[in-house]
Design a protein around this motif. Structure first.
Motif, PDB file in Angstrom:
ATOM      1  N   PHE A 125       1.079  -1.135   0.114  1.00 14.58           N
ATOM      2  CA  PHE A 125      -0.072  -0.091   0.074  1.00 14.58           C
ATOM      3  C   PHE A 125       1.025   1.532  -0.205  1.00 14.58           C
ATOM      4  O   PHE A 125      -0.034   2.867  -0.179  1.00 14.58           O
ATOM      5  CB  PHE A 125      -0.818  -0.067   1.318  1.00 14.58           C
ATOM      6  N   MET A 126       2.030   1.585   0.487  1.00 20.02           N
ATOM      7  CA  MET A 126       2.833   2.397   0.498  1.00 20.02           C
ATOM      8  C   MET A 126       2.899   3.297  -0.983  1.00 20.02           C
ATOM      9  O   MET A 126       3.083   4.610  -0.614  1.00 20.02           O
ATOM     10  CB  MET A 126       4.483   1.592   1.012  1.00 20.02           C
ATOM     11  N   THR A 178       4.040   1.587 -16.758  1.00 18.59           N
ATOM     12  CA  THR A 178       4.372   1.401 -15.173  1.00 18.59           C
ATOM     13  C   THR A 178       4.755   2.349 -14.337  1.00 18.59           C
ATOM     14  O   THR A 178       3.749   1.532 -12.890  1.00 18.59           O
ATOM     15  CB  THR A 178       6.367   0.999 -15.293  1.00 18.59           C
ATOM     16  N   MET A 179       4.410   3.217 -14.316  1.00 16.80           N
ATOM     17  CA  MET A 179       4.518   4.301 -13.239  1.00 16.80           C
ATOM     18  C   MET A 179       2.804   4.211 -12.637  1.00 16.80           C
ATOM     19  O   MET A 179       2.081   4.175 -11.131  1.00 16.80           O
ATOM     20  CB  MET A 179       4.720   5.621 -13.704  1.00 16.80           C
ATOM     21  N   VAL A 180       1.287   4.323 -13.450  1.00 15.58           N
ATOM     22  CA  VAL A 180       0.865   4.442 -12.940  1.00 15.58           C
ATOM     23  C   VAL A 180       0.393   3.692 -12.152  1.00 15.58           C
ATOM     24  O   VAL A 180      -0.585   2.647 -11.250  1.00 15.58           O
ATOM     25  CB  VAL A 180      -0.785   4.361 -14.298  1.00 15.58           C
ATOM     26  N   PHE A 181       0.871   1.722 -12.656  1.00 10.13           N
ATOM     27  CA  PHE A 181       0.255   0.317 -12.482  1.00 10.13           C
ATOM     28  C   PHE A 181       1.258   0.615 -10.758  1.00 10.13           C
ATOM     29  O   PHE A 181       0.433  -0.368 -10.392  1.00 10.13           O
ATOM     30  CB  PHE A 181       1.102  -0.404 -13.501  1.00 10.13           C
ATOM     31  N   TYR A 187      -3.600  -0.127  -3.819  1.00 13.72           N
ATOM     32  CA  TYR A 187      -5.059   0.554  -3.823  1.00 13.72           C
ATOM     33  C   TYR A 187      -5.726  -0.386  -3.732  1.00 13.72           C
ATOM     34  O   TYR A 187      -6.942  -0.360  -3.145  1.00 13.72           O
ATOM     35  CB  TYR A 187      -5.085   1.900  -4.656  1.00 13.72           C
ATOM     36  N   ASN A 188      -6.073  -1.415  -5.522  1.00 13.91           N
ATOM     37  CA  ASN A 188      -6.976  -1.680  -5.682  1.00 13.91           C
ATOM     38  C   ASN A 188      -6.359  -3.280  -4.501  1.00 13.91           C
ATOM     39  O   ASN A 188      -8.058  -4.294  -4.740  1.00 13.91           O
ATOM     40  CB  ASN A 188      -6.539  -1.989  -6.875  1.00 13.91           C
ATOM     41  N   TYR A 192      -9.370  -5.518  -2.402  1.00 12.15           N
ATOM     42  CA  TYR A 192      -9.708  -6.333  -2.526  1.00 12.15           C
ATOM     43  C   TYR A 192     -10.021  -8.060  -1.527  1.00 12.15           C
ATOM     44  O   TYR A 192     -10.875  -8.709  -0.906  1.00 12.15           O
ATOM     45  CB  TYR A 192      -8.952  -7.211  -4.189  1.00 12.15           C
ATOM     46  N   LEU A 193      -8.473  -7.380  -0.915  1.00 14.20           N
ATOM     47  CA  LEU A 193      -8.027  -7.957   0.490  1.00 14.20           C
ATOM     48  C   LEU A 193      -8.994  -7.691   1.689  1.00 14.20           C
ATOM     49  O   LEU A 193      -9.844  -8.566   2.904  1.00 14.20           O
ATOM     50  CB  LEU A 193      -6.817  -7.597   0.837  1.00 14.20           C
ATOM     51  N   ALA A 194     -10.165  -6.266   1.847  1.00 17.80           N
ATOM     52  CA  ALA A 194     -11.720  -6.426   2.378  1.00 17.80           C
ATOM     53  C   ALA A 194     -12.392  -6.909   2.256  1.00 17.80           C
ATOM     54  O   ALA A 194     -13.573  -7.918   3.024  1.00 17.80           O
ATOM     55  CB  ALA A 194     -11.377  -4.773   2.248  1.00 17.80           C
TER      56      ALA A 194
END
Length: 314
Positions: A125-126, A178-181, A187-188, A192-194
Motif C-alpha cells: 500500500f506504500m 508502469t508508473m500508473v501500475f 490501492y486495488n 480486494y483484500l477487504a
C-alpha cells in the motif's frame, strides 16, 4: 368535554408537528455544509464549463457565442484524437493489468499460513500514499535515457538497445503505464483484500473437504463473491484512466505539452485552457471526455456483469 378534548388534540398535534419540523430542519442544517461546498466546488464549475463549451472566451474579455464551433474544432483536430488514442492505450497498459495482479496479490495476502502479513500489506500500500514528486524523481532515474540507467541496463542484459524513454512513442507509454501500475496496484489490492476478509471461512473449509485446490477456491468462491468489489474497482479504474494527467505531466516535465507521445485528453484540454487561453475548446473537450467516460464505464460494467458467475446446469 368533546370540544375540550379536540382542542387538546389539536395543540398536541401542532406541538408534535413543530418538533418534527425542527428535527427535519436540524438534519438539513447538519448536512448542508456538504451541499454548499459541492455547489461551489463541483456543481458551479460543471455548469459554467457547459456554458463555456458554446462560447469563445480567453478568460479576460467578453464571451462570444459560437454554438457548436468549439466541438467542430476539437473533433477535426488530429492532436485531440491522438490524445484519445494515448488515453486508451495508457489506460489499458497501466490500469487493466493492476486489476488482475491486485486480485492475485490479495488472494495471497489472505492465506492463513502466510507470515509477516502486516509487513506485506503495508509495503504493497506504500506506493499509493507516496508523494507524486518522489515517484516522478524515482521513475525519472529508472527510465533515464542514459545507457547506465537501471531499466536500460536490465534490458541490455537481454541484448536490447537502450531506449529513449522520454522521447520515443512507446518508450514514454511504457514508462508512464508502469508508473500508473506501480502507484495504484496497492490501492486495488487492499480493496480486494477487504472483500476477501468478508467471505466466511466456512466456505473455504467446506471446499477443502471436497478436495478443492487453491485455484479452484479462487475461481469458484472468491471471485464470484468479490463481484461487487470488482465492479467498484473497474468503475474507479476506468474513470481514473480516462482522467490521466498527473503521471505523464510530472514524468515528462516541461516537455509534456510540447509533444504528443503521451498527451492525454485531460492534458489536451489543460493545454487549450491554460497554455493557449482557449477556454471554449477546452470546455468542449471536457464535455466530450465526459461522454467517453460514461460510454467506457457502461461498456466495462456490462462486460463485468457476468464476471465470476458460476455456470449451472452442467
Amino acid at each position: 368535554m368533546v370540544s375540550l378534548d379536540e382542542n387538546q388534540k389539536k395543540v398536541q398535534s401542532k406541538r408534535f408537528s413543530s418538533e418534527e419540523m425542527k428535527n427535519i430542519l436540524s438534519g438539513y442544517l447538519y448536512i448542508s455544509p456538504f451541499f454548499i461546498i459541492f455547489a461551489i466546488i463541483g456543481l458551479y464549475p460543471a455548469i459554467f464549463s457547459l456554458i463555456l463549451a458554446f462560447q469563445k472566451w480567453n478568460g479576460l474579455g467578453e464571451m462570444e457565442f459560437v454554438g457548436l464551433n468549439n466541438f467542430k474544432v476539437i473533433l477535426s483536430d488530429p492532436l485531440f484524437w491522438k490524445s484519445v488514442y494515448n488515453t486508451i492505450i495508457l489506460g489499458l497498459m497501466g490500469t487493466a493489468p493492476q486489476l488482475v495482479v491486485g486480485l492475485v496479490l490479495a488472494f495471497l495476502l489472505n492465506l492463513t499460513y502466510l507470515r509477516f502479513k502486516a509487513f506485506f500489506r503495508v509495503t504493497i500500500f506504500m506506493p499509493y500514499i507516496t508523494s507524486m514528486v518522489a515517484v516522478a524523481l524515482v521513475f525519472s532515474v529508472f527510465f533515464s535515457n542514459n545507457e547506465t540507467a537501471l531499466v536500460n541496463y536490465l534490458i541490455g542484459l537481454f541484448g536490447f538497445d537502450p531506449v529513449n524513454w522520454k522521447t520515443s512513442e512507446w518508450g514514454a507509454k511504457i514508462a508512464i503505464s508502469t508508473m500508473v501500475f506501480w502507484r495504484w496496484l496497492g490501492y486495488n489490492t487492499i480493496i480486494y483484500l477487504a472483500g476477501m476478509q468478508s467471505i466466511s471461512n466456512e466456505l473455504y473449509e467446506a471446499s477443502k473437504i471436497d478436495g478443492a485446490s487453491k485455484l479452484q477456491q479462487l475461481r469458484h468462491i472468491t471471485i464470484p463473491l468479490l463481484k461487487p468489489f470488482i465492479l467498484l474497482t473497474v468503475f474507479f479504474s476506468t474513470v481514473g484512466a480516462m482522467q490521466l494527467f498527473t503521471e505523464p505531466t510530472v514524468f515528462l516535465g516541461n516537455t509534456a505539452f510540447a509533444r504528443d507521445e503521451a498527451m492525454t485528453v485531460v492534458m489536451y484540454l489543460y493545454r487549450d485552457a491554460f497554455k493557449l487561453s482557449s477556454f471554449g475548446t477546452a470546455s468542449a473537450a471536457a464535455i466530450v471526455l465526459l461522454l467517453f467516460i460514461v460510454c467506457a464505464s457502461a461498456v466495462n460494467m456490462m462486460l463485468t456483469q457476468g464476471f465470476g458467475k458460476n455456470r449451472r446446469g452442467r
